[in-house]
Motif scaffolding. Structure first.
Motif, PDB file in Angstrom:
ATOM      1  N   ASP A 111     -28.017 -15.306 -15.021  1.00  0.00           N
ATOM      2  CA  ASP A 111     -28.343 -13.886 -14.925  1.00  0.00           C
ATOM      3  C   ASP A 111     -29.350 -13.580 -13.820  1.00  0.00           C
ATOM      4  O   ASP A 111     -29.964 -12.509 -13.815  1.00  0.00           O
ATOM      5  CB  ASP A 111     -28.878 -13.380 -16.263  1.00  0.00           C
ATOM      6  CG  ASP A 111     -30.172 -14.061 -16.679  1.00  0.00           C
ATOM      7  OD1 ASP A 111     -30.509 -15.102 -16.077  1.00  0.00           O
ATOM      8  OD2 ASP A 111     -30.853 -13.555 -17.588  1.00  0.00           O
ATOM      9  N   GLY A 112     -29.554 -14.512 -12.901  1.00  0.00           N
ATOM     10  CA  GLY A 112     -30.481 -14.260 -11.800  1.00  0.00           C
ATOM     11  C   GLY A 112     -31.250 -15.501 -11.430  1.00  0.00           C
ATOM     12  O   GLY A 112     -30.727 -16.393 -10.743  1.00  0.00           O
ATOM     13  N   THR A 113     -32.487 -15.587 -11.885  1.00  0.00           N
ATOM     14  CA  THR A 113     -33.309 -16.773 -11.649  1.00  0.00           C
ATOM     15  C   THR A 113     -34.100 -17.127 -12.888  1.00  0.00           C
ATOM     16  O   THR A 113     -34.434 -16.263 -13.699  1.00  0.00           O
ATOM     17  CB  THR A 113     -34.307 -16.558 -10.490  1.00  0.00           C
ATOM     18  OG1 THR A 113     -35.126 -15.415 -10.769  1.00  0.00           O
ATOM     19  CG2 THR A 113     -33.593 -16.368  -9.162  1.00  0.00           C
ATOM     20  N   ASP A 114     -34.388 -18.413 -13.027  1.00  0.00           N
ATOM     21  CA  ASP A 114     -35.355 -18.893 -14.007  1.00  0.00           C
ATOM     22  C   ASP A 114     -36.650 -19.216 -13.275  1.00  0.00           C
ATOM     23  O   ASP A 114     -36.639 -19.574 -12.085  1.00  0.00           O
ATOM     24  CB  ASP A 114     -34.849 -20.150 -14.712  1.00  0.00           C
ATOM     25  CG  ASP A 114     -33.830 -19.833 -15.790  1.00  0.00           C
ATOM     26  OD1 ASP A 114     -33.804 -18.672 -16.266  1.00  0.00           O
ATOM     27  OD2 ASP A 114     -33.069 -20.743 -16.165  1.00  0.00           O
ATOM     28  N   LEU A 115     -37.766 -19.144 -14.000  1.00  0.00           N
ATOM     29  CA  LEU A 115     -39.079 -19.391 -13.415  1.00  0.00           C
ATOM     30  C   LEU A 115     -39.812 -20.458 -14.229  1.00  0.00           C
ATOM     31  O   LEU A 115     -40.726 -20.161 -14.993  1.00  0.00           O
ATOM     32  CB  LEU A 115     -39.889 -18.088 -13.366  1.00  0.00           C
ATOM     33  CG  LEU A 115     -39.256 -16.967 -12.537  1.00  0.00           C
ATOM     34  CD1 LEU A 115     -39.975 -15.647 -12.769  1.00  0.00           C
ATOM     35  CD2 LEU A 115     -39.249 -17.330 -11.062  1.00  0.00           C
ATOM     36  N   PRO A 116     -39.412 -21.717 -14.070  1.00  0.00           N
ATOM     37  CA  PRO A 116     -40.019 -22.797 -14.846  1.00  0.00           C
ATOM     38  C   PRO A 116     -41.361 -23.229 -14.254  1.00  0.00           C
ATOM     39  O   PRO A 116     -41.817 -22.692 -13.225  1.00  0.00           O
ATOM     40  CB  PRO A 116     -38.985 -23.914 -14.732  1.00  0.00           C
ATOM     41  CG  PRO A 116     -38.395 -23.704 -13.368  1.00  0.00           C
ATOM     42  CD  PRO A 116     -38.354 -22.216 -13.174  1.00  0.00           C
ATOM     43  N   ALA A 117     -41.969 -24.208 -14.879  1.00  0.00           N
ATOM     44  CA  ALA A 117     -43.220 -24.757 -14.376  1.00  0.00           C
ATOM     45  C   ALA A 117     -42.990 -25.514 -13.070  1.00  0.00           C
ATOM     46  O   ALA A 117     -41.868 -25.924 -12.746  1.00  0.00           O
ATOM     47  CB  ALA A 117     -43.840 -25.687 -15.418  1.00  0.00           C
ATOM     48  N   SER A 118     -44.062 -25.700 -12.325  1.00  0.00           N
ATOM     49  CA  SER A 118     -44.003 -26.377 -11.026  1.00  0.00           C
ATOM     50  C   SER A 118     -43.297 -27.720 -11.133  1.00  0.00           C
ATOM     51  O   SER A 118     -43.550 -28.499 -12.055  1.00  0.00           O
ATOM     52  CB  SER A 118     -45.423 -26.602 -10.507  1.00  0.00           C
ATOM     53  OG  SER A 118     -46.115 -25.384 -10.402  1.00  0.00           O
ATOM     54  N   GLY A 119     -42.399 -27.988 -10.172  1.00  0.00           N
ATOM     55  CA  GLY A 119     -41.685 -29.249 -10.130  1.00  0.00           C
ATOM     56  C   GLY A 119     -40.351 -29.226 -10.822  1.00  0.00           C
ATOM     57  O   GLY A 119     -39.594 -30.198 -10.745  1.00  0.00           O
ATOM     58  N   ASN A 120     -40.034 -28.103 -11.491  1.00  0.00           N
ATOM     59  CA  ASN A 120     -38.755 -27.988 -12.204  1.00  0.00           C
ATOM     60  C   ASN A 120     -37.810 -26.997 -11.539  1.00  0.00           C
ATOM     61  O   ASN A 120     -36.902 -26.468 -12.180  1.00  0.00           O
ATOM     62  CB  ASN A 120     -39.003 -27.572 -13.657  1.00  0.00           C
ATOM     63  CG  ASN A 120     -39.701 -28.654 -14.447  1.00  0.00           C
ATOM     64  OD1 ASN A 120     -39.500 -29.838 -14.193  1.00  0.00           O
ATOM     65  ND2 ASN A 120     -40.539 -28.266 -15.398  1.00  0.00           N
ATOM     66  N   GLY A 121     -38.030 -26.746 -10.245  1.00  0.00           N
ATOM     67  CA  GLY A 121     -37.186 -25.819  -9.518  1.00  0.00           C
ATOM     68  C   GLY A 121     -37.062 -26.235  -8.068  1.00  0.00           C
ATOM     69  O   GLY A 121     -37.168 -27.420  -7.750  1.00  0.00           O
ATOM     70  N   VAL A 122     -36.863 -25.245  -7.177  1.00  0.00           N
ATOM     71  CA  VAL A 122     -36.536 -25.564  -5.787  1.00  0.00           C
ATOM     72  C   VAL A 122     -37.510 -24.951  -4.788  1.00  0.00           C
ATOM     73  O   VAL A 122     -37.251 -24.958  -3.588  1.00  0.00           O
ATOM     74  CB  VAL A 122     -35.102 -25.098  -5.455  1.00  0.00           C
ATOM     75  CG1 VAL A 122     -34.081 -25.841  -6.301  1.00  0.00           C
ATOM     76  CG2 VAL A 122     -34.946 -23.576  -5.630  1.00  0.00           C
ATOM     77  N   LEU A 123     -38.653 -24.422  -5.233  1.00  0.00           N
ATOM     78  CA  LEU A 123     -39.606 -23.844  -4.293  1.00  0.00           C
ATOM     79  C   LEU A 123     -40.037 -24.889  -3.266  1.00  0.00           C
ATOM     80  O   LEU A 123     -40.336 -26.030  -3.620  1.00  0.00           O
ATOM     81  CB  LEU A 123     -40.839 -23.323  -5.032  1.00  0.00           C
ATOM     82  CG  LEU A 123     -41.923 -22.687  -4.143  1.00  0.00           C
ATOM     83  CD1 LEU A 123     -41.414 -21.414  -3.481  1.00  0.00           C
ATOM     84  CD2 LEU A 123     -43.187 -22.395  -4.948  1.00  0.00           C
TER      85      LEU A 123
END
Length: 313
Positions: free
Chosen positions: A259-271
Motif C-alpha cells: 500500500d505504499g511504503t513501510d517505515l521499519p527500524a534502521s537497517g531493515n530497509g533500503v535507505l
C-alpha cells in the motif's frame, strides 16, 4: 616570477574569476566531520515501560547522548493537560544525572484533524509546551503536519493535496510559531507523504511562508514507493532545498509495501545511510540523529547498524 609559478598563478586567478573556490587546503574528511557533529539520540517512549531511574541508566548505557522527551515512564508520568511540575523536574534532573540532554519535546498532533475535539486537545498540549519549555530546558518542539483523514493521522486524504488544505495547515503552523516566538520556543515539523506537507516542494514552501518554522529531517517520510528507484537524487534535493532549516534528524528506514511504503527500524530497509550521513555532516553543525521506530530489545541492533554506516561515508 618564474614561468611555472606564473602559470599556476594564472590558473588560480582564472578559476577565481569564474567563481570556483580556491583550494588552499584539503577539504574536511566527511567521515571525521560526521563523527564529530552527529550525536545519537532516541525517543524516551522506547523506554517508557521502565521506571525513570532505570530508563535513564539504560539510555546512557545504550550510548545515547540526547532524547526526544515523550514525558512518561513506568513510575513517573508528566501529563501536559494537568501539569505537575515536580514530576517534570524529577524527569529532567534524573536524565541530567546521566548526562542525557533533552533535544526535543514531543508535541505531535494532527494540525488539521477534522475531529475538532481531538485537534483542540493537541493544541492544548502544544500550548503548555510552548509556554513552559524552560521547565524542560529545551526550546525545540516538534509536530507532524497532519491529514484530513478522520480515521488516522497517518493516512492520506484527497483534501491534503489541495490549496485549501495547504492554507489550513499553514495557518495552524503560523499560529504556533507566533506563540513560540513570544516565549523563545522553536516549532519544527516532520513531513510525511500521507500528510498535508507531503513533498520537498511543499516543505520548502511552508518553511518560506512561515518565518521561524524549522524542520525535522526524516528522509524516509518523503519517499513514495515509486520514488525509491531515485533515492539518491531525492536525498540530495532534500538537503539542497531544505538543509538550512534542519534542527533535528531522525534515523529509521524505508522499503516498498503493497500500500505504499513501510517505515521499519534502521537497517531493515533500503535507505542510503552513507549518503544520508554525509549530507547531514555537510551541514557542518552539531545535530542530534534520533533513532526511532524501535522496540527495547531492538535498540542494540539498530544503534550498531547506524554506527556502522559512519565508516561507509
Amino acid at each position: 616570477m618564474n614561468a611555472l609559478n606564473r602559470r599556476n598563478w594564472l590558473k588560480m586567478t582564472s578559476a577565481a574569476a569564474l567563481g570556483f573556490p580556491l583550494m588552499t587546503s584539503a577539504a574536511p574528511d566527511p567521515r571525521a566531520r560526521a563523527k564529530k557533529n552527529l550525536k545519537l539520540g532516541v525517543f524516551t517512549g522506547v523506554y517508557a515501560g521502565l521506571p525513570l531511574e532505570e530508563a535513564a541508566r539504560r539510555i546512557a548505557a545504550d550510548g545515547f547522548h540526547g532524547v526526544v522527551l515523550e514525558h512518561a515512564f513506568a513510575d513517573v508520568k508528566f501529563d501536559p493537560w494537568a501539569p505537575d511540575w515536580d514530576k517534570a523536574r524529577l524527569i529532567t534532573s534524573t536524565l541530567a544525572k546521566y548526562d542525557i540532554k533533552i533535544v526535543g519535546l514531543f508535541g505531535y498532533y494532527n494540525l488539521v484533524d477534522p475531529d475538532l475535539a481531538r485537534r483542540q486537545r493537541g493544541e492544548q498540549r502544544m500550548q503548555v509546551l510552548i509556554e513552559n519549555w524552560k521547565q524542560f530546558g529545551c526550546p525545540l518542539i516538534s509536530t507532524e503536519t497532519g491529514t484530513f483523514n478522520d480515521k488516522s493521522e497517518w493516512l492520506e486524504s484527497p483534501e491534503n493535496g489541495t490549496e485549501q488544505g495547504y492554507q489550513a495547515c499553514r495557518a495552524a503552523l503560523e499560529k504556533l510559531t507566533k506563540a513560540a516566538k513570544k516565549t523563545g520556543a522553536v516549532i519544527s515539523i516532520e513531513t510525511y507523504w500521507r500528510n498535508v506537507i507531503d513533498s520537498i516542494a511543499r516543505a520548502q514552501r511552508v518553511l518560506r511562508d512561515v518565518p521561524g518554522l524549522k524542520l525535522v529531517m526524516d528522509p524516509c517520510n518523503f519517499y513514495r514507493k515509486e520514488d525509491l528507484s531515485r533515492m539518491d537524487p531525492m536525498l540530495q534535493e532534500m538537503f539542497h532545498r531544505l538543509g538550512k532549516q534542519i534542527v533535528l534528524a531522525h534515523a529509521k528506514d524505508v522499503k516498498a509495501a503493497a500500500d505504499g511504503t513501510d517505515l521499519p527500524a534502521s537497517g531493515n530497509g533500503v535507505l542510503d545511510y552513507p549518503l544520508f550521513l554525509r549530507l547531514l555532516a555537510g551541514l557542518n553543525r552539531e545535530l542530534y540523529l534520533v533513532i526511532e521506530h524501535l522496540t527495547l530489545d531492538d535498540v542494540p541492533r539498530a544503534r550498531d547498524y547506524v554506527l556502522s554506516q559512519f565508516d561507509k561515508i
